[in-house]
Design a protein around this motif. Structure first.
Motif, PDB file in Angstrom:
ATOM      1  N   ALA A 179       0.791  -1.259  -0.079  1.00 61.53           N
ATOM      2  CA  ALA A 179       0.009  -0.152   0.155  1.00 61.53           C
ATOM      3  C   ALA A 179       1.090   1.243   0.021  1.00 61.53           C
ATOM      4  O   ALA A 179       0.541   2.118  -0.669  1.00 61.53           O
ATOM      5  CB  ALA A 179      -0.903   0.114   0.990  1.00 61.53           C
ATOM      6  N   ALA A 180       1.816   1.301   0.667  1.00 55.98           N
ATOM      7  CA  ALA A 180       2.596   2.501   0.888  1.00 55.98           C
ATOM      8  C   ALA A 180       3.276   2.776  -0.431  1.00 55.98           C
ATOM      9  O   ALA A 180       3.480   3.848  -0.929  1.00 55.98           O
ATOM     10  CB  ALA A 180       3.848   2.276   2.008  1.00 55.98           C
ATOM     11  N   ASN A 181       3.861   1.929  -1.092  1.00 58.08           N
ATOM     12  CA  ASN A 181       4.593   1.915  -2.431  1.00 58.08           C
ATOM     13  C   ASN A 181       3.446   2.573  -3.548  1.00 58.08           C
ATOM     14  O   ASN A 181       3.910   3.405  -4.222  1.00 58.08           O
ATOM     15  CB  ASN A 181       5.207   0.734  -2.871  1.00 58.08           C
ATOM     16  CG  ASN A 181       6.456   0.477  -2.387  1.00 58.08           C
ATOM     17  OD1 ASN A 181       7.246   1.550  -2.287  1.00 58.08           O
ATOM     18  ND2 ASN A 181       6.925  -0.671  -1.849  1.00 58.08           N
ATOM     19  N   LEU A 182       2.339   1.850  -3.232  1.00 59.85           N
ATOM     20  CA  LEU A 182       1.372   2.219  -4.476  1.00 59.85           C
ATOM     21  C   LEU A 182       0.869   3.783  -4.165  1.00 59.85           C
ATOM     22  O   LEU A 182       0.539   4.647  -5.037  1.00 59.85           O
ATOM     23  CB  LEU A 182       0.119   1.204  -4.351  1.00 59.85           C
ATOM     24  CG  LEU A 182       0.102  -0.093  -4.888  1.00 59.85           C
ATOM     25  CD1 LEU A 182      -0.825  -0.836  -4.694  1.00 59.85           C
ATOM     26  CD2 LEU A 182       0.540   0.105  -6.464  1.00 59.85           C
ATOM     27  N   ALA A 183       0.706   4.266  -2.939  1.00 60.93           N
ATOM     28  CA  ALA A 183       0.229   5.461  -2.559  1.00 60.93           C
ATOM     29  C   ALA A 183       1.295   6.539  -2.907  1.00 60.93           C
ATOM     30  O   ALA A 183       0.988   7.396  -3.212  1.00 60.93           O
ATOM     31  CB  ALA A 183      -0.114   5.361  -1.051  1.00 60.93           C
ATOM     32  N   THR A 184       2.665   6.297  -2.526  1.00 68.70           N
ATOM     33  CA  THR A 184       3.517   7.233  -2.767  1.00 68.70           C
ATOM     34  C   THR A 184       3.984   7.516  -4.186  1.00 68.70           C
ATOM     35  O   THR A 184       4.246   8.132  -4.646  1.00 68.70           O
ATOM     36  CB  THR A 184       4.868   6.964  -1.914  1.00 68.70           C
ATOM     37  OG1 THR A 184       5.182   5.589  -2.060  1.00 68.70           O
ATOM     38  CG2 THR A 184       4.376   7.083  -0.297  1.00 68.70           C
ATOM     39  N   ALA A 196      13.882  -1.073  -3.375  1.00 68.66           N
ATOM     40  CA  ALA A 196      12.805  -0.841  -4.124  1.00 68.66           C
ATOM     41  C   ALA A 196      11.439  -1.042  -3.250  1.00 68.66           C
ATOM     42  O   ALA A 196      10.561  -0.522  -3.566  1.00 68.66           O
ATOM     43  CB  ALA A 196      12.687  -1.847  -5.237  1.00 68.66           C
ATOM     44  N   ILE A 197      11.482  -2.109  -2.415  1.00 68.53           N
ATOM     45  CA  ILE A 197      10.484  -2.202  -1.494  1.00 68.53           C
ATOM     46  C   ILE A 197      10.333  -1.453  -0.428  1.00 68.53           C
ATOM     47  O   ILE A 197       9.409  -0.830   0.105  1.00 68.53           O
ATOM     48  CB  ILE A 197      10.113  -3.712  -1.133  1.00 68.53           C
ATOM     49  CG1 ILE A 197      10.316  -4.601  -2.410  1.00 68.53           C
ATOM     50  CG2 ILE A 197       9.001  -3.997  -0.318  1.00 68.53           C
ATOM     51  CD1 ILE A 197      10.428  -6.095  -1.883  1.00 68.53           C
ATOM     52  N   SER A 198      11.433  -1.334   0.392  1.00 63.60           N
ATOM     53  CA  SER A 198      11.499  -0.968   1.715  1.00 63.60           C
ATOM     54  C   SER A 198      11.684   0.670   1.601  1.00 63.60           C
ATOM     55  O   SER A 198      11.477   1.352   2.666  1.00 63.60           O
ATOM     56  CB  SER A 198      12.559  -1.603   2.742  1.00 63.60           C
ATOM     57  OG  SER A 198      13.619  -1.400   2.227  1.00 63.60           O
ATOM     58  N   GLY A 199      11.979   1.409   0.531  1.00 62.23           N
ATOM     59  CA  GLY A 199      12.240   2.728   0.419  1.00 62.23           C
ATOM     60  C   GLY A 199      13.609   3.138   1.069  1.00 62.23           C
ATOM     61  O   GLY A 199      13.528   4.106   1.567  1.00 62.23           O
ATOM     62  N   GLN A 236       7.013   6.997   4.461  1.00 66.42           N
ATOM     63  CA  GLN A 236       5.902   7.895   4.763  1.00 66.42           C
ATOM     64  C   GLN A 236       4.509   7.829   3.804  1.00 66.42           C
ATOM     65  O   GLN A 236       5.023   7.976   2.474  1.00 66.42           O
ATOM     66  CB  GLN A 236       6.422   9.506   4.644  1.00 66.42           C
ATOM     67  CG  GLN A 236       7.717   9.669   5.637  1.00 66.42           C
ATOM     68  CD  GLN A 236       7.208  10.348   7.022  1.00 66.42           C
ATOM     69  OE1 GLN A 236       6.021  10.505   7.164  1.00 66.42           O
ATOM     70  NE2 GLN A 236       7.899  10.811   7.845  1.00 66.42           N
ATOM     71  N   VAL A 237       3.575   7.680   4.303  1.00 64.54           N
ATOM     72  CA  VAL A 237       2.432   7.674   3.272  1.00 64.54           C
ATOM     73  C   VAL A 237       1.328   8.845   3.476  1.00 64.54           C
ATOM     74  O   VAL A 237       1.414   9.266   4.698  1.00 64.54           O
ATOM     75  CB  VAL A 237       1.514   6.262   3.438  1.00 64.54           C
ATOM     76  CG1 VAL A 237       2.305   5.241   2.728  1.00 64.54           C
ATOM     77  CG2 VAL A 237       1.193   6.269   4.849  1.00 64.54           C
ATOM     78  N   TYR A 245      -2.749   0.056   9.861  1.00 68.09           N
ATOM     79  CA  TYR A 245      -1.557   0.435  10.529  1.00 68.09           C
ATOM     80  C   TYR A 245      -0.810   1.646   9.966  1.00 68.09           C
ATOM     81  O   TYR A 245      -0.596   2.747  10.409  1.00 68.09           O
ATOM     82  CB  TYR A 245      -0.872  -0.729  10.775  1.00 68.09           C
ATOM     83  CG  TYR A 245      -1.059  -1.150  12.195  1.00 68.09           C
ATOM     84  CD1 TYR A 245      -1.069  -0.672  13.391  1.00 68.09           C
ATOM     85  CD2 TYR A 245      -1.272  -2.881  12.170  1.00 68.09           C
ATOM     86  CE1 TYR A 245      -1.331  -1.184  14.645  1.00 68.09           C
ATOM     87  CE2 TYR A 245      -1.386  -3.451  13.490  1.00 68.09           C
ATOM     88  CZ  TYR A 245      -1.471  -2.718  14.598  1.00 68.09           C
ATOM     89  OH  TYR A 245      -1.998  -3.341  15.827  1.00 68.09           O
ATOM     90  N   THR A 246      -0.565   1.285   8.637  1.00 69.16           N
ATOM     91  CA  THR A 246       0.181   2.380   7.764  1.00 69.16           C
ATOM     92  C   THR A 246      -0.407   3.668   7.689  1.00 69.16           C
ATOM     93  O   THR A 246       0.167   4.626   7.926  1.00 69.16           O
ATOM     94  CB  THR A 246       0.432   1.622   6.403  1.00 69.16           C
ATOM     95  OG1 THR A 246       1.129   0.467   6.689  1.00 69.16           O
ATOM     96  CG2 THR A 246       1.343   2.487   5.690  1.00 69.16           C
ATOM     97  N   TYR A 247      -1.890   3.647   7.295  1.00 69.14           N
ATOM     98  CA  TYR A 247      -2.428   4.916   7.301  1.00 69.14           C
ATOM     99  C   TYR A 247      -2.748   5.471   8.483  1.00 69.14           C
ATOM    100  O   TYR A 247      -2.428   6.705   8.690  1.00 69.14           O
ATOM    101  CB  TYR A 247      -3.822   4.581   6.618  1.00 69.14           C
ATOM    102  CG  TYR A 247      -3.710   4.553   5.087  1.00 69.14           C
ATOM    103  CD1 TYR A 247      -3.283   5.753   4.440  1.00 69.14           C
ATOM    104  CD2 TYR A 247      -4.078   3.520   4.434  1.00 69.14           C
ATOM    105  CE1 TYR A 247      -2.991   5.518   2.938  1.00 69.14           C
ATOM    106  CE2 TYR A 247      -3.920   3.454   2.795  1.00 69.14           C
ATOM    107  CZ  TYR A 247      -3.703   4.593   2.384  1.00 69.14           C
ATOM    108  OH  TYR A 247      -3.439   4.457   1.034  1.00 69.14           O
ATOM    109  N   TYR A 248      -2.739   4.610   9.650  1.00 68.14           N
ATOM    110  CA  TYR A 248      -2.853   5.133  10.941  1.00 68.14           C
ATOM    111  C   TYR A 248      -1.712   5.930  11.450  1.00 68.14           C
ATOM    112  O   TYR A 248      -1.958   7.110  11.824  1.00 68.14           O
ATOM    113  CB  TYR A 248      -3.478   4.117  11.964  1.00 68.14           C
ATOM    114  CG  TYR A 248      -3.741   4.503  13.392  1.00 68.14           C
ATOM    115  CD1 TYR A 248      -4.682   5.422  13.720  1.00 68.14           C
ATOM    116  CD2 TYR A 248      -2.844   4.519  14.551  1.00 68.14           C
ATOM    117  CE1 TYR A 248      -5.257   6.003  14.760  1.00 68.14           C
ATOM    118  CE2 TYR A 248      -2.947   4.694  15.508  1.00 68.14           C
ATOM    119  CZ  TYR A 248      -4.043   5.539  15.966  1.00 68.14           C
ATOM    120  OH  TYR A 248      -4.457   6.261  17.169  1.00 68.14           O
TER     121      TYR A 248
END
Lengths: 301, 355
Positions: free
Chosen positions: B90-95, B151-154, B161-162, B244-247
Motif C-alpha cells: 500500500a505504501a509503495n502504491l500510495a507514494t 525498491a520495496i522498503s524505500g 511515509q504515506v 496500521y500504515t495509514y493510521y
C-alpha cells in the motif's frame, strides 16, 4: 581476489569455523531433540533456556562471588530444577491437548524468560570468563578460539553420550518406548510421567552447558536467546527426533552460514548469515519434511 | 453472540444458521452499533479514541489469524510478516503512483493473500510443529527480504511515509475522523467473518481442523481449503497492515516483527480460538494491557527501578505479563475470554434459581 591458494585457504578457514560453530549449534539442538523425542512437545524457548543458564552462571559468579566451577555447577542444577518445575506446572496439564497449546505455552515461557532479566538484574551485557587461554589455536591456515574448541569437545562428548544412552541403557530404551507410544509404554509398566520429567531435566543440563559456552563466547544478555533461532533449521534438516540428525544438521547449518557470510555478504550487503539456513530449511520442509533421519508419522483415524 | 435462549426450537437449517437467531440478538447488535457510531465518538476524548482506533485495527488482524488458527487449525507464527507485505504494498502504491486508499487497501490485502498462499503451500505436506517452524521461517525470510530490497522498503531506514487517506475530499487526520474510518473496517471484518464461519467454506475449515483425514474422505478438497484459509487469513492481515500504515502515516518493518506475530497469537488464545467474539475480546484485552502496564510502571516503578530505565522495564514487564497470561489461559481456560463470558451468561440465565 588473490591466487588459487589463497582462495582455497579462505574456503578452508570458513569451513573450519563453520564446522566448529555448527557443532555448538548441535549441542543446543540436542536439548530440543531430547524433549521432542521423549514427550512429543516442542520447546520454542530453547534459546531462552540457554540465555537463562548464562544468567545463572554470571549471577553466581558476580553476585555471590562463587568460584568458577561452583558457579557452573550452580547453573546446571538451577536449570535442572527449572526444567522439572516447568514440566510439572505448565506442560503436564497440557498433555493430550492440540499441538498449538504446547507450542504457545513454550512461546509464552520464552516471553517470560526474556522479560525477567531486565526487570531483576539489569539488561547490560555481562561477561562470563572461563579459566581457559584465549590465544587462538592454528589449524593450518584456519584459526579457532579455544572456547570454540571446548564447545566442540563438549558437544561431541554429549552427542556420543546420549546416542549410547538411547541405544543401550535401560532408561534410554524406556524413553524410546514412551516416545513411540505412551499408552503401550504405560501398559508395560513404564512410569511415563517420570520419564517426561527426566527428559526435561536432561534438556536442562544440555541447555546449561550450551549457555555457559555460548555465554562466554558472546557475553550474557537477552540477545543470547537469539542463538535459539538457529536451532530450528538444525533440527528440521536432521529430523526432529534424531540425535545424529542434530549433529549433521548442525554441521550443515554452521557450514552454510559461514560460507554465506564469506561469499554472499560482500555481494548483498550483509545479513545472509541469519537468512541462508532458513532458506535451506524451507526447501527441506517442502521436499523431505521429516528431515534426513526423522521418523515418519503414519496417521490413522 | 450476546443472546440467551430458553430452548432449541429451530425447525429449518436456515434458522439454525441465521446470523441473528432471535429478535434480541438483532436488538443488541443495533444497540452496540448506536453505542460505537454515535455515543462513543461524542462522549470520549481524542486520547481514548486513539486507543479505540488501535483496538479496531487489531480486531481485523486477530479475526484473520483466528480464521487460520482457530477455525482451520493451521498454526501460523508469521502473521506479522503478512501485515508487512500489505503495509509496504500500500505504501509503495500510495507514494509512487499516488493511488487513493480504496485502491491501495484491497491491493495490500490481495498481495498479502498471494504471499500467504505461497507460504501455505508447505501446509499441504506438514502440520502441527513442522508448520509452526515453517511459518516462523517465512516470517524471518519476508522480514529480511523487505529489509534488504530498497525498491520495496524505500531505502536505508526501511520506512515509507504515506499521505493521509482522503474521503470526499477531506483528509482524515484527527483521531475522531480516523475513528469512523477504522470502525467501518472493523465492523466489516466482524460481519464478514461471522458470515464466513456459517458458510460452506467455514464448515469445511472446521472439518479440516477437527480431523483432516476424515474431512478429505467426506469430499472436502483439503488442498483447496487449506490454501484458501491461508489466503483469507493473510488478506485480513494485509488489510490490517495497511490500516496500521495509514493510521501511523508510515510503513516500517519494525512494527511487524515476530513479537507482533506473538501478540496476535496471544489475542486469539486469550480471547478464544475459533470464535469471533473471542477475537474481538482478545484484541481489546491485548491492546489495552500494555497501555495499562506502562501507566502503572511509570507511576509506581520509580520506587523500585532507576527512572531512566522505566520504559525498558515497562517493555520487559509487558513480555513477562503476556507470557504469563498465555500460559494461564492455556492451562486454566483454553477456550479463552469468550468461554468465560459464556460461563457468566449461563450462570445468570437461571439466576437466582439455579437449581
Amino acid at each position: 581476489m588473490g591466487s588459487m591458494k589463497e582462495e582455497l585457504e579462505f574456503l578452508f578457514s570458513l569451513v573450519v569455523s563453520g564446522v566448529s560453530i555448527g557443532l555448538m549449534y548441535s549441542l543446543i539442538a540436542l536439548g530440543f531433540v531430547l524433549v521432542y523425542k521423549a514427550t512429543d512437545a516442542i520447546n520454542f524457548a530453547q534459546g531462552e533456556f540457554v540465555m537463562l543458564a548464562g544468567f545463572f552462571a554470571t549471577s553466581a559468579l558476580t553476585l555471590k562471588g562463587m568460584p568458577i566451577l561452583a558457579a557452573l555447577l550452580f547453573a546446571i542444577i538451577a536449570m535442572v530444577a527449572m526444567s522439572f518445575a516447568l514440566e510439572r506446572i505448565v506442560l503436564r496439564p497440557l498433555l493430550g491437548r492440540p499441538v498449538i497449546s504446547v507450542i504457545m505455552a513454550t512461546i509464552g515461557l520464552a516471553a517470560i524468560l526474556r522479560g525477567l532479566p531486565p526487570i531483576t538484574i539489569g539488561a547490560q551485557t555481562k561477561a562470563l570468563v572461563l579459566p581457559i587461554p584465549d590465544t587462538p589455536i592454528n589449524f593450518g591456515p584456519a584459526t579457532i578460539p579455544p572456547i570454540q574448541l571446548l564447545g566442540v569437545t563438549v558437544s561431541l562428548v554429549f552427542l556420543a553420550g546420549f546416542t549410547w544412552f538411547f541405544m543401550k541403557s535401560r532408561m534410554g530404551v524406556a524413553m524410546r518406548a514412551v516416545a513411540d507410544n505412551q499408552q503401550v509404554a504405560m501398559a508395560m509398566g513404564i512410569n511415563v510421567e517420570r520419564y517426561f520429567a527426566i527428559a526435561w531435566a536432561m534438556a536442562g543440563v544440555v541447555s546449561a552447558l550450551g549457555g555457559i559456552i555460548w555465554g562466554s563466547m558472546l557475553g550474557v544478555d537477552t540477545q543470547l536467546a537469539l542463538v535459539g533461532l538457529k536451532v530450528f533449521p538444525v533440527v528440521i534438516l536432521g529430523g526432529l527426533d534424531s540425535i545424529i540428525g542434530a549433529v549433521l544438521g548442525g554441521l550443515i547449518v554452521g557450514t552454510v552460514e559461514s560460507l554465506a557470510a564469506g561469499y554472499l555478504d560482500p555481494l548483498v550487503g550483509g545479513g545472509t548469515k541469519d537468512f541462508a539456513p532458513y532458506v535451506l530449511m524451507i526447501v527441506m520442509l517442502m521436499f523431505k519434511p521429516y528431515g534426513m533421519f526423522g521418523k515418519h508419522k503414519i496417521e490413522r483415524i | 453472540m450476546f443472546h440467551r435462549e430458553a430452548g432449541n426450537f429451530k425447525t429449518t437449517y436456515a434458522s439454525d444458521m441465521a446470523l441473528f437467531p432471535l429478535p434480541i440478538t438483532r436488538w443488541t447488535a443495533a444497540a452496540l452499533a448506536v453505542l460505537f457510531i454515535v455515543i462513543v465518538p461524542l462522549v470520549l476524548h481524542e486520547y481514548y479514541l486513539s486507543i479505540f482506533n488501535l483496538v479496531f485495527i487489531a480486531i481485523v488482524g486477530a479475526l484473520g489469524l483466528n480464521i487460520l488458527v482457530g477455525y482451520t487449525g493451521q498454526i501460523s507464527i508469521g502473521h506479522a510478516a503478512f501485515m508487512s507485505v500489505g503495509a509496504y504494498t500500500a505504501a509503495n502504491l500510495a507514494t509512487k503512483l499516488g493511488l487513493p486508499f480504496w485502491v491501495t487497501l484491497p491491493a495490500g490485502g490481495l498481495m498479502a493473500a498471494f504471499i500467504g498462499t505461497i507460504v501455505g503451500i508447505p501446509s499441504l505436506r506438514i502440520k502441527g510443529t513442522y508448520l509452526a517452524i515453517a511459518t516462523l521461517a517465512s516470517q524471518l525470510i519476508i522480514e529480511w527480504v523487505i529489509n534488504h530490497t530498497p525498491a520495496i522498503s524505500g531505502g536505508a531506514a526501511a520506512s515509507i511515509q504515506v499521505p493521509r487517506p482522503t474521503l470526499f475530499g477531506i483528509d482524515l487526520k484527527s483521531q475522531s475522523q480516523l475513528y469512523f474510518f477504522l470502525l467501518f473496517f472493523a465492523m466489516l471484518a466482524i460481519v464478514a467473518t461471522m458470515n464466513l464461519a456459517r458458510s460452506r467454506i467455514g464448515r469445511a475449515f472446521v472439518a479440516i481442523r477437527d480431523q483432516d483425514i476424515a474431512a478429505e474422505i467426506i469430499g472436502i478438497n483439503i488442498f483447496r481449503y487449506k490454501l484458501l484459509a491461508f489466503a483469507i487469513s493473510s488478506f485480513y492481515a494485509g488489510v490490517c497492515g495497511v490500516l496500521y500504515t495509514y493510521y501511523f502515516g508510515i510503513a516500517n518493518y519494525e512494527a511487524f516483527q515476530i513479537n507482533v506475530s506473538i501478540d496476535y497469537l496471544a489475542m486469539i488464545i486469550v480471547g478464544g480460538l475459533g470464535s469471533v467474539l473471542g477475537s474481538v475480546l482478545g484484541a481489546i484485552f491485548v491492546t489495552m494491557l500494555p497501555i495499562a502496564i506502562r501507566t502503572v510502571v511509570e507511576t509506581f516503578g520509580g520506587y523500585i527501578w532507576d527512572t531512566n530505565a522505566l520504559s525498558a522495564v515497562a517493555a520487559s514487564m509487558r513480555l513477562v505479563i503476556f507470557g504469563m497470561l498465555i500460559i494461564l489461559f492455556l492451562v486454566l481456560e483454553p477456550e479463552g475470554l469468550a468461554r468465560l463470558w459464556r460461563n457468566i451468561r449461563n450462570y445468570f440465565r437461571a439466576w437466582p434459581f439455579s437449581y
